[in-house]
Structure formats: structure tokens, C-alpha cells
Motif scaffolding. Structure first.
Motif, short mmCIF file in Angstrom:
data_model
loop_
_atom_site.label_atom_id
_atom_site.label_comp_id
_atom_site.label_asym_id
_atom_site.label_seq_id
_atom_site.Cartn_x
_atom_site.Cartn_y
_atom_site.Cartn_z
N CYS A 161 0.85 -1.20 0.00
CA CYS A 161 0.00 0.00 0.00
C CYS A 161 0.88 1.25 0.00
O CYS A 161 0.77 2.10 -0.85
CB CYS A 161 -0.94 0.00 1.21
N TRP A 174 -8.73 -1.59 2.22
CA TRP A 174 -8.74 -2.02 0.83
C TRP A 174 -10.17 -2.21 0.36
O TRP A 174 -10.99 -2.83 1.05
CB TRP A 174 -7.98 -3.34 0.68
N PHE A 179 -16.43 0.49 -4.19
CA PHE A 179 -16.31 0.93 -2.80
C PHE A 179 -16.84 -0.13 -1.82
O PHE A 179 -17.39 0.20 -0.77
CB PHE A 179 -17.02 2.27 -2.56
N CYS A 212 -6.02 0.37 -2.62
CA CYS A 212 -5.73 0.77 -1.24
C CYS A 212 -6.20 2.21 -1.05
O CYS A 212 -5.85 3.11 -1.83
CB CYS A 212 -4.23 0.65 -0.96
N TYR A 213 -6.99 2.43 0.02
CA TYR A 213 -7.50 3.76 0.32
C TYR A 213 -6.87 4.26 1.63
O TYR A 213 -6.64 3.47 2.57
CB TYR A 213 -9.02 3.74 0.49
N ARG A 215 -7.64 7.15 4.49
CA ARG A 215 -8.61 8.13 4.99
C ARG A 215 -7.94 9.01 6.03
O ARG A 215 -7.42 8.54 7.03
CB ARG A 215 -9.82 7.42 5.60
N ILE A 222 -10.30 11.30 1.58
CA ILE A 222 -9.87 9.95 1.27
C ILE A 222 -9.05 10.00 -0.02
O ILE A 222 -9.49 10.56 -1.03
CB ILE A 222 -11.08 9.00 1.10
N GLN A 223 -7.86 9.42 0.06
CA GLN A 223 -6.99 9.32 -1.12
C GLN A 223 -6.90 7.85 -1.51
O GLN A 223 -6.98 6.96 -0.64
CB GLN A 223 -5.59 9.87 -0.82
N GLN A 224 -6.71 7.57 -2.81
CA GLN A 224 -6.66 6.18 -3.24
C GLN A 224 -5.44 5.94 -4.11
O GLN A 224 -4.95 6.82 -4.83
CB GLN A 224 -7.92 5.79 -3.99
#
Length: 1183
Positions: A161, A174, A179, A212-213, A215, A222-224
Motif C-alpha cells: 500500500c 482495501w 467501494f 488501497c485507500y 482516509r 480519502i486518497q486512493q
């Protein structure tokens, strides 16, 4: 405003009290009322690590209180922060809180730094923590190209990640493109670092959207990461072309897809190290790969995992210990196992600690001239360094104060003055953090004040605690006393609990606790008091509770709930079903005491609760309703497959009546041995209708079956046909075989015989065998009938024997039994314990030691040793009185014991004897010892004789238990005025040979309380108390002579009588002449003053007068000429104080008379007497 002082009195050992008192003089965490001058106190501040949202204005809190109101200033990065020069920075009015307006312009990064607030007034300065202000950050992932991953089925995989570093750290999870969280299991799970671990991959893991997120909660963003593609294939599926174009290295990982033992994916190697801070959560992680999927186990080497603090997360791959402490340091081992092997990894854990308080400094309020201490005690790992500041300045460079002395973590104040007021800061720091505490020293001279509202009414349910508040303040610290009613004495802690914050606790309030309570606070500057009122109410009780009910569908059920409550409290009754409201259905009806459910249905089953609520308490009771019934009995029983030792039973179940059958119970009857008695045979699941039953030989069986559900058991089925099994030899031997002698020359062998069912055939007998355990003798055997005891005679005393009891019948013998050990009979021990020593521990306790006797001399089972001890007396006393001996028994082979409850200063003797099952052995030689002196008991009696105008004579008897040589008596006494307040205490030391003492120069007509102690060289004993009154001053008594004996008064009364007589004659003459004269009205208007009630100025004192004081004086109720007091006369006569009259005195002359007014009970230890509130005493109380 509530005061929070010490929560409850604590009882300390005598040795520690002086030290604690010295260190903690008048120290308590109290609040000074804000109308009094006081240094600043920080009441609110931002956290030490203050992460702000860069999209909002920055607010750095700093609130403080003080008198005068404090002013505020700030430092930033250690230098003064001039907020006037920055137009974006403002300070809230009346506050130190900073508001930095970055919404309109400016950047949050500009104001990063370490801030500290100072609140200052004329009495000192308080400072805040160092507040580190940092804006939160939620950076984006860096752009990267992720190649698709292709794996063979069964290989391991780690999907990285690696989230960007944010502030605070991001929360990782994950998900897929929809979502939806990716499913995790023992095979697939997310690690603490955010990576996704596969112990082995399966074709179902193939997908293109492993995302992989991260927060960032602070900024709610939230970034991914870029999606990762995974394909799991089998080598057999690859055709020759693909195999030719793909080398082994192009496949992700090179491990075989065959089954393999576990290896760890994380952590690496065999050992690793983990460091954690005290109080945090310790998280240890082990993730392994292997095929089949490994299972993780955790152990702590040389210890156990802490109960209630250990949790397993992530399918046991993560071990968490909450509230970790130094004791949790050590080596932890994780073990990964599958069917092919196991692998271990050891994690060495070290727990360090940021500073934490042992004793935090508390605000100190002192009056001028008093002493006190500030204590700052902290611990940590490493040990924190303690430093002091005063008003925000290091104490080493602050202005010198002669009233303070620094001793490490303690500042000692002595003879403080108003200039000693200041705010002190204690800083405890190590490499992991710091603690900062402000504590002021405020020098005030304030009389007591009570802060609790006056006339507060407390209502409490009886038999529950009652807490009556008395919040107070004063300097010096006021003394708090509680009184009940207007005439009661101070309340003491034998019944009440007096908390240091002024609260009076009645642990178990009763009806007689009702009343008015007065809290009195006093110090040398004054006194304050406050009245509160307590009412005790009867508890609300449910005297008729709803009862458990089992009903069939369609019937009616009624629940009854009768409530008893205090007549002043009105309860509300509520019915609940399964803790919720009743269904909105007309089938449910309620009245005052009942709930009725008609036409009961299956859904009506549940828990019904009746709740009665008042404003002070509540009561509830519940009952369960079951809408079911027990099953009907099974039927059609049939026996098949009939063998010698087994048979098969089948049956048909009856109706379960809407409650599933959970099991069937099978019973049997032995018509040959126990006809009519049914015994348990077996149980089978409620889903079975057949059972294979094991049988015993020589039994005439019949069987029956019962069904059981959650409600109960059905009636038994009809009995099956009978089945008789063949006879066989016994398959078991008697149990509970024992060998115990009842005499020194016998051995009694007993056993529990077999019952008829266990005999397996006719002709049951027993073969009894025995031989000495330690000899070479052959077994001796006899065959006896079906009995349970056999006696072997002529045995040596207490010799171990091996014993066997074997069952046999007409068919044969049971299996060979195991031998058990027994003993022949015991005899009395032959030898006394030797080398008896006595060590006197203190005046009431001695320790006795002795040598054990030889084991062979015990001649039986050693049960212990017995000590006989007694007080040694002279020969003359022994002749007159039987010596009372006491006995203590010490079990087993102990060779020492304690003798408690000895009498001090006495001579004792003792001996020791050994005890076995037969009795006691001979006594050892008597050993004498002396106990040292102790404190004496109270003097046997104390009485006051020969009271005079200014002296009292005390006589007493010595203590009944001097417990040593008396060295002296200590006499303390103090006067008590008419309001029951105690005067100054006077101490006297009296030689030990005195039993009489005269006190002179006392105040006349004054009550005194006396306390008398006896003393030995060890200390003072218990006290005896008494009260007495000096006699009345004759001159004043002469001024109080009864007015009815004065000549002028007698003459005046005669003149008035003559005038009335003349008036009556005139009226009579006028009446005879026909005139009308309203005699009744005139008499009412001119009533004789002799028959008027006494007024207050006649000498009656309000609170001491009773109903008799206000009754009219009866005609002729004068004091007789002989100056004796009649029973019906007022008790307030001066005769009770005169000399040589018939007052009430003890035989020794001490005054015990009953005085006028209501009899008052005064708080005193020992004997009590009452004092009259007569006019003379009322005057003397002001002398």
C-alpha cells in the motif's frame, strides 16, 4: 460552587501519621471562591499536540480564573508573541484564547510553532503547556505504473500500500471500484502497515481492482492508490506458446504451488524488537504464508498473557495488550502452524514510560503564619527530571522567598505571609514527554463561609445512604461539625461518616434520621452555620410480583403486580414486553394491579416487566410467558437385534406441542432385582428415534422413553416388552475399599458392596486378601458372604497393610482388583516433644517452637501438636481457684505456633503434646515465660464528691487490668457552658499512688467534664469520663429568694384581697337593689396577677422551658415553710442549688438532680449528667 477536597477520611497506621501530617498540612484540592483574592488558575487549554484543519481559522485556547481577573500573554517558539502587530491574530475579550483568521488571508503553515500562554495577576502567574500547533496534511499518492501480477495457484503474495505520510497518519483499508470492502480471512488479511497479505492465492482472488485507500479523518478526505490487477492461474492451463514466452521470473514470485510448511511474511527473521510506551496499546503482528493456510498462536515466554487486557485481532495475526505497563515487557512468541510444520518468531518487547504523576501538586491555601508543602512526584522510564518554576520563571533565578525551602520534589513553606502568594509550576520530563502542573500558594485570612444553599431539603429512601452537603471555605481551614436538631450534640463517626469536604453521610438512613441538621464551620476568625432538612421515605416495593406463566395458545394469562410505596410519593406503573412497549393490541389490557393478555398467541411469549417509578426510586419485577407445552409421550416401542450385552430400541415420537424436542431419555426397570424402580439408561438427540443400548448380565429389562423440550419432559411412554440377559462373572469389584484399625491390635477392612444389578449373576460373594506392606508375607485370603466389612485380629500396632477385595459369583471371579493401603489400629504416642522454646513477641503474643517427635513414636497418623498454656499463679491462689488451661492445636507436622490473646505483664506456663488419631501423647516439661507490660485499662470508677463554690474532689478506683506498673494518672478537664460549647482543656499529671484529687479555683455554678487515664511505661490506657457542677454563689442565690416569702409582697397581697372583698360587698348590695353588674366581664378584665402565666421577663428561658413552665400557678402552691420541694412544684426552684436542703445527690455528695425544662442529652464519653437552664445558670453562662 462545589468544593472538592479530600474525598474521604483515610485511616493511617500510627507509625505513618506524623510524617503524613507533616507533609500534607492543610493541603487539599479546593476551589477558592472567586470573590476572594487568588492567583490565576488555568481552566482550559488546547492539547499539547494540536493538529489544526488548514481550511478553518486557528483557535488556540487558554482560559483562566483569578481575582483580580488575570491578564494574558503568549510566547511563540520561546519568544514573546506580540499579537498587536499581527492583524490576523486577536484575543477573545476576558480570555487568553487566540483566534488566527486564516480564512480570509494567510496560510496555516505560517503559524506553525510552539505556543505557551501566561495568565497573570497581582498574586502570581500560571502558564499553559507548550502547545505544538501543526496543520493537518493529506497528501496524494505519487503517480506510479503498476504492472499486472500473474501468480500460480497456491503461491503467497503481498500487495503493497505504502500510503503517503500525512498528519495525523491515515487509516488504511482495501476496497474495489464499487467501494466495497474486500473480504478478509485467515488466508487474506491486511497488516498493520496497510499491506494486503495472501498466505496463498486461489483462482477466486483474480480481479483487476485491488485498491488501497487512505482516509485522513482530520480533513475528512480519502486518497486512493492506483488499482492493482491480479490473475491467479494454474500451470496446466498454460499452453506451449505462453510457456515459451514466459520465463519463471516473469511470474510474480518463484515459490512452488505445492503444499509447504509456514514461513513468515512479516516480521522477518527469527527475532525482532518492539518498544511501546506505558498506557498505550501494544500491537504485535505475525503474518505467515504456507499451504494449507497457517494458523497463528501466541505465548509469552516465562509468563502468561494478562487476562482482560489481551485481545486478538485480524484472525489472531495481531496480538493487542491494552493499557500496557512495565510488567508487560518480555519476550512474546508467535507460532505459525499447518499440517506440514510450524515456525516460530520471538518479539522482544520493552515498555518505556513518559512521565506520569505519582503525586501532582495541589493548590495550597494558608493563613498568615501557617506552614505547608507542595509535592511534585512523578515516575517514568527513564526516571523523569523534576524542575520547579515560580510564576513561570525557573525557581533558581526567581526572587528569593524566605518562607520557602526546596527539597527535590517538595517545596516546604513555613511562616508564610501575604507576600508568599505565588503560582508554582512543576515540570517532570524525560525523552518521551513531559508533565506540567500549576499549583498556587494563596495566603488568605478568611472566616468560614458555607456555600451550600440554606434550608436545602433532602429526601432519601430509608435504608439507603443519605449525603448532606456542607460546601465550605475558610483560611485557616475551618473545622466542620454537624448537629441534629436544636439541642443535640455534635455528631460523631460511630454512626455517621464525616467527609473532609464537609458532607455528612448517614450510611443507612432510618426513619429516626428525619430532622433538621446544622453544619457549623469555624476557625480562629469566626464561625458560620447552615441548616438543611432530611426526610426519610419508605421504599417503593413490589409486594406481589408477576409470576412465570406457561400457557397454551388461545388461553388467557394474567400478571399481577401490587406496589407498596410511601404515602407522599405517587408511583407510576408501567408494563413492558421484552423491555419495550406493549403491543398496540386490544388483547392487552391493564388496570391498577394487573396485565391481562387474552387469546394468547405464539408471538406473545416473552418477558413482561412491571415497573413502579417515583421521584426518588423505582422497583421492577419480571415474569416470563411461554406459549408452549411439554411434548406428548413417545409410543410404539420395539426391541430388535437382541444380543447378550446389547439390544436396539426404536420408538415413534409424540407431538412436540410447538417446542422442538431436544432429547429423548431412556429408562429401564430391573424386574428381577428392583421391580418398580426405573433408572436412567441413556439419552439421545431429539432427532433420533433409535438407540443401541448396552446391557448388563443377569437383568430382566423393560424400557420406557420420555421426550423433552425447552419447557419440560413428557410423561413416560408405555413400557416395552421384557428381555432377560444371561448370567456372567462380575465385571467390577467393590469400591471405597479401606483398612483402618479400631484397636491397637486389629485391622478393619470395609468396602462398598455391589448391588444386585452389578452382581451379573447369582451367589455374590467377596474374596478379602491382606498382607503387611513392608514384609515378605504371603497374602492371607478369606471368602465372605455379601457383606461390607471384615475384621483381622492380632495385628501389630499401626502397621501398613496391602488390601484387596474381589467380587465373585456362581459363574466366576471379577477381574483382579488393585491393592490399596491401610493401617492397623493406632495407639497413644509414646514421646513428648522436646526442646520447647518460647519467644515473646509482644505483651499479648508469644511464639512457641519445639522439636518434632520421632515418627515411630507417634504410633499412628500424625494429626498435629497441641499446646496447653495457662497463667501461672501463686500456691495460695491455686488452692483457692482452679487453674484455667487453654489449648491450641496446630495441624500436621508444624514445629512452631503463635499464642495470641495473652494478658500483659503476666507469668505463663505451657507444655506441648503430640496428637494422633488415638489421642494425645505425654506432655513436655512445663516451660514458663513472662509477658511485658502493656497499656492499662480504664480506671474502674470515677466519681465527684464534695462540690463547693470553686472546687470539686474526684475519687476513682485503679484499673481492673493495670497490665503493668502504673506510673501516673492523667486528668484532663474543661468547662461546658449553657450552650454546650466546650471550653479550653486543662491537663494534670497525678502520681500513681493517688486515687483522690481536689481541683480548686474553679468557676462557681459551672459544669465541667473530666477525662481520666491511667498510664504505664508503655503508654496511656482507655479513658473514663464524668461531669459535675460547682455549687451556686450564695450572694446571687440570696437575690433569687422566692418573692412569696417577702414581707412587702405579703402585705401588698393582703391589701389587694381587702379591696376585692369590699368590691364584692358593693356588688352584692347593688345586685340586691336590682342593678346589673357584669361581674364576669370585669373579672376577666382584671384577672388576679397570681394566676397569670409567667412571661419571659419572669425568668423563664425559652428553649429550656417545658409545658409546665407556662401553666398558671395553683393556689397555695408556694414553697413550704420547711423549704422542701413537692413533687408537683416547679423543678426550677432555687432549692435545688441551696445548701442543706433536700436536693438530689449521690451518696458521695455529687450532684445528680434533674433540672427543669426538657432533659438534654450531651455528647460525652462515659457517664453523663444534665444541667438546669435556671435563671442563675443563664446568668452565670455570661460570666
Amino acid at each position: 460552587m462545589p468544593l472538592h477536597m479530600m474525598l474521604k477520611k483515610k485511616h493511617l497506621s500510627a507509625g505513618r501519621v506524623p510524617l503524613i501530617l507533616f507533609l500534607c498540612q492543610l493541603i487539599s484540592a479546593l476551589d477558592v471562591p472567586l470573590d476572594l483574592v487568588q492567583p490565576p488558575t488555568i481552566t482550559q487549554q488546547s492539547p499539547k499536540d494540536y493538529i489544526i484543519d488548514p481550511r478553518e481559522n486557528i483557535v488556540i485556547q487558554c482560559e483562566a480564573k483569578g481575582k483580580p481577573p488575570p491578564s494574558f500573554s503568549w510566547t511563540r517558539n520561546g519568544t514573546h508573541f506580540d499579537i498587536d502587530k499581527d492583524p490576523l491574530v486577536t484575543m477573545k475579550p476576558g480570555s487568553g484564547t487566540l483566534v488566527i483568521n486564516i480564512m480570509s488571508e494567510g496560510k496555516a503553515e505560517t503559524y506553525e510553532g510552539v505556543y505557551q500562554c501566561t495568565a497573570r495577576n497581582e498574586r502570581g502567574a500560571a502558564i499553559s503547556n507548550n502547545i505544538v500547533v501543526r496543520p493537518s496534511r493529506s497528501p496524494l499518492w505519487t503517480k506510479e505504473r503498476l504492472e499486472p501480477i500473474v501468480l500460480r495457484n497456491g503461491q503467497s503474495l503481498v500487495l503493497p500500500c505504502r500510503p503517503p505520510i500525512g498528519l495525523p497518519p491515515a487509516i488504511i483499508f482495501w476496497m474495489d471500484n464499487s467501494f466495497q470492502r474486500l473480504p478478509q480471512s485467515e488466508r487474506v488479511s491486511q497488516g498493520l502497515n496497510g499491506d494486503l497479505y495472501f498466505s496463498n492465492v486461489l483462482p477466486e482472488d483474480t480481479r483487476e481492482d485491488y485498491i488501497c485507500y487512505a482516509r485522513f479523518n482530520h480533513t475528512q478526505t480519502i486518497q486512493q492508490k492506483q488499482p492493482i490487477s491480479l490473475k491467479v492461474i494454474s500451470v496446466d492451463e498454460l499452453n506451449d506458446t505462453i510457456a515459451a514466452n514466459l520465463s519463471d521470473t516473469e511470474l510474480y514470485g518463484a515459490k512452488s504451488s505445492k503444499e509447504r510448511p509456514p514461513t513468515f511474511l512479516t516480521p522477518e527473521g527469527n527475532e525482532s524488537h518492539k518498544e511501546e510506551l506505558r498506557g498505550n496499546v501494544l500491537s504485535l503482528e505475525c503474518i505467515a504464508e504456507g499451504l494449507p493456510t497457517p494458523i497463528i498462536y501466541w505465548i509469552k515466554e516465562d509468563g502468561t498473557l494478562p487476562v482482560n487486557r489481551t485481545f486478538y485481532r485480524n484472525f489472531r495475526k495481531t496480538l493487542q495488550i491494552i493499557r500496557v505497563s512495565e510488567a508487560d515487557s518480555g519476550n512474546y512468541q508467535c507460532i505459525a502452524k499447518n499440517t506440514l510444520g510450524a515456525v516460530h518468531h520471538t518479539i522482544s518487547v520493552t515498555v518505556k514510560a513518559a512521565p506520569y504523576w505519582i503525586v501532582a501538586p495541589q493548590n495550597l491555601v494558608l493563613s498568615p503564619g501557617e506552614n505547608g508543602t507542595l509535592i511534585c512526584r512523578a515516575n517514568g522510564n527513564p526516571k523523569p527530571r523534576i524542575s520547579w518554576l515560580t510564576n513561570g520563571v525557573p525557581i533558581e533565578i526567581a526572587l528569593d522567598d524566605p518562607s520557602r525551602k526546596i527539597d527535590g520534589d517538595t517545596i516546604i513553606f513555613s511562616n508564610v505571609q501575604e507576600s508568599s502568594s505565588a503560582v508554582y509550576q512543576c515540570n517532570a520530563s524525560n525523552k518521551y514527554g513531559y508533565l506540567l502542573a500549576n499549583a498556587f500558594v494563596n495566603v488568605l485570612a478568611e472566616p468560614p463561609r458555607i456555600l451550600t444553599s440554606a434550608n436545602t431539603l433532602y429526601q432519601v429512601i430509608s435504608n439507603r445512604p443519605a449525603l448532606l452537603d456542607c460546601a465550605f471555605f475558610g483560611s485557616p481551614m475551618p473545622t466542620i461539625e454537624w448537629f441534629k436538631g436544636t439541642k443535640g450534640g455534635a455528631l460523631h463517626e460511630d454512626i455517621y461518616v464525616l467527609h473532609d469536604n464537609g458532607t455528612l453521610e448517614i450510611p443507612v438512613a432510618q426513619k429516626d434520621s428525619t430532622g433538621t441538621y446544622t453544619c457549623v464551620a469555624w476557625n480562629k476568625l469566626g464561625m458560620a452555620k447552615n441548616e438543611v432538612h432530611l426526610e426519610i421515605k419508605d421504599p417503593t416495593r413490589i409486594i406481589k410480583q408477576p409470576e412465570y406463566a406457561v400457557v397454551q395458545r388461545g388461553s388467557k394469562v394474567s400478571f399481577e403486580c401490587k406496589v407498596k410505596h410511601d404515602h407522599t410519593l405517587i408511583p407510576t406503573i408501567m408494563w413492558l414486553k421484552d423491555n419495550g412497549e406493549l403491543p398496540n393490541d386490544e388483547r392487552f389490557s391493564t388496570d391498577k394491579d394487573h396485565l391481562v393478555v387474552s387469546d394468547v398467541k405464539d408471538d406473545d411469549g416473552g418477558t413482561y416487566t412491571c415497573t413502579a417509578n417515583t421521584t426518588l426510586d423505582s422497583a421492577s419485577a419480571s415474569a416470563v410467558l411461554r406459549v408452549v407445552d411439554v411434548p406428548n409421550p413417545p409410543f410404539d416401542l420395539e426391541l430388535t437385534n437382541q444380543l447378550d450385552k446389547s439390544v436396539q430400541l426404536t420408538w415413534t415420537p409424540g407431538d412436540d406441542n410447538n417446542s422442538p424436542i431436544t432429547k429423548f431419555i431412556i429408562e429401564y426397570e430391573d424386574a428381577m432385582h428392583e421391580a418398580g424402580l426405573w433408572r436412567h439408561q441413556a439419552e439421545v438427540s431429539g432427532t433420533q428415534t433409535t438407540a443401541q443400548l448396552k446391557l448388563s448380565p443377569y437383568v430382566n429389562y423393560s424400557f420406557r422413553v420420555m421426550a423433552e423440550n425447552s419447557i419440560g419432559r413428557s410423561m413416560p411412554s408405555e413400557a416395552s416388552e421384557q428381555y432377560l440377559t444371561k448370567a456372567a462373572e462380575p465385571d467390577q469389584n467393590p469400591t471405597a475399599v479401606e483398612g483402618l484399625g479400631t484397636e491397637p491390635d486389629n485391622l478393619v477392612i470395609t468396602w462398598k458392596p455391589l448391588n444386585g444389578f452389578q452382581s451379573n449373576g447369582p451367589g455374590l460373594q467377596y474374596k478379602v486378601s491382606w498382607r503387611q506392606k513392608d514384609g515378605d508375607d504371603e497374602w492371607t485370603s478369606v471368602v465372605v458372604a455379601n457383606v461390607s466389612k471384615y475384621i483381622v485380629s492380632g495385628t501389630p500396632t499401626f502397621v501398613p497393610y496391602l488390601i484387596k477385595v474381589q467380587a465373585l459369583n456362581d459363574v466366576g471371579f471379577a477381574p483382579e482388583p488393585a491393592a490399596v493401603m491401610g493401617h492397623s489400629g493406632e495407639d497413644l504416642p509414646m514421646v513428648a516433644p522436646g526442646n520447647v522454646r518460647v519467644n515473646v513477641v509482644n505483651s499479648t503474643l508469644a511464639e512457641v517452637h519445639w522439636d518434632p517427635v520421632p515418627p515411630k513414636s507417634v504410633r499412628g497418623h500424625l494429626q498435629g501438636y497441641r499446646i496447653y498454656y495457662w497463667k501461672a499463679q501463686s500456691s495460695s491462689k491455686r488452692n483457692r481457684r482452679h487453674i484455667e488451661k487453654k489449648i491450641l492445636t496446630f495441624q500436621g507436622s508444624k514445629t512452631h505456633g503463635m499464642l495470641p490473646g495473652l494478658q500483659p505483664y503476666s507469668h505463663y506456663a505451657l507444655n506441648v503434646r503430640v496428637v494422633n488419631g488415638k489421642g494425645e501423647g505425654p506432655a513436655s516439661t512445663d516451660r514458663g515465660f513472662h509477658t511485658p507490660e502493656g497499656v492499662p485499662s480504664a480506671p474502674s470508677s470515677l466519681k465527684i464528691v464534695n462540690p463547693t463554690l470553686d472546687s470539686l474532689t474526684l475519687e476513682w478506683d485503679p484499673p481492673s487490668h493495670p497490665n503493668g506498673i502504673l506510673t501516673e494518672y492523667i486528668l484532663k478537664y474543661q468547662p461546658i457552658n449553657s450552650t454546650h460549647e466546650l471550653g479550653p482543656l486543662v491537663d494534670l499529671k497525678i502520681p500513681a499512688n493517688k486515687t483522690r484529687w481536689t481541683l480548686k479555683n474553679l468557676n462557681f455554678s459551672t459544669r465541667y467534664k473530666f477525662y481520666l487515664y491511667a498510664q504505664t511505661s508503655v503508654g496511656s490506657g482507655s479513658q473514663i469520663t464524668e461531669e459535675a457542677i460547682t455549687t451556686v454563689d450564695e450572694a446571687m442565690a440570696s437575690r433569687q429568694v422566692d418573692i412569696a416569702t417577702q414581707g412587702w409582697f405579703i402585705g401588698l397581697m393582703c391589701a389587694v384581697a381587702l379591696l376585692i372583698l369590699i368590691l364584692l360587698i358593693v356588688c352584692f348590695i347593688r345586685r340586691n337593689k336590682g342593678g346589673k353588674y357584669p361581674v364576669k366581664e370585669k373579672e376577666d378584665a382584671h384577672a388576679d396577677p397570681e394566676i397569670q402565666p409567667m412571661k419571659e421577663d419572669d425568668g423563664t428561658f425559652g428553649e429550656y422551658s417545658d409545658a409546665e413552665d407556662h401553666k398558671p400557678l395553683k393556689k397555695g402552691s408556694r414553697t413550704p415553710s420547711d423549704r422542701t420541694v413537692k413533687k408537683e412544684d416547679s423543678d426550677d426552684s432555687l432549692v435545688d442549688y441551696g445548701e442543706g436542703v433536700n436536693g438530689q445527690f449521690n451518696e458521695d455528695g455529687s450532684f445528680i438532680g434533674q433540672y427543669s425544662g426538657k432533659k438534654e442529652k450531651e455528647p460525652a464519653e462515659g457517664n453523663e449528667s444534665s444541667e438546669a437552664p435556671s435563671p442563675v445558670n443563664a446568668m452565670n453562662s455570661f460570666v
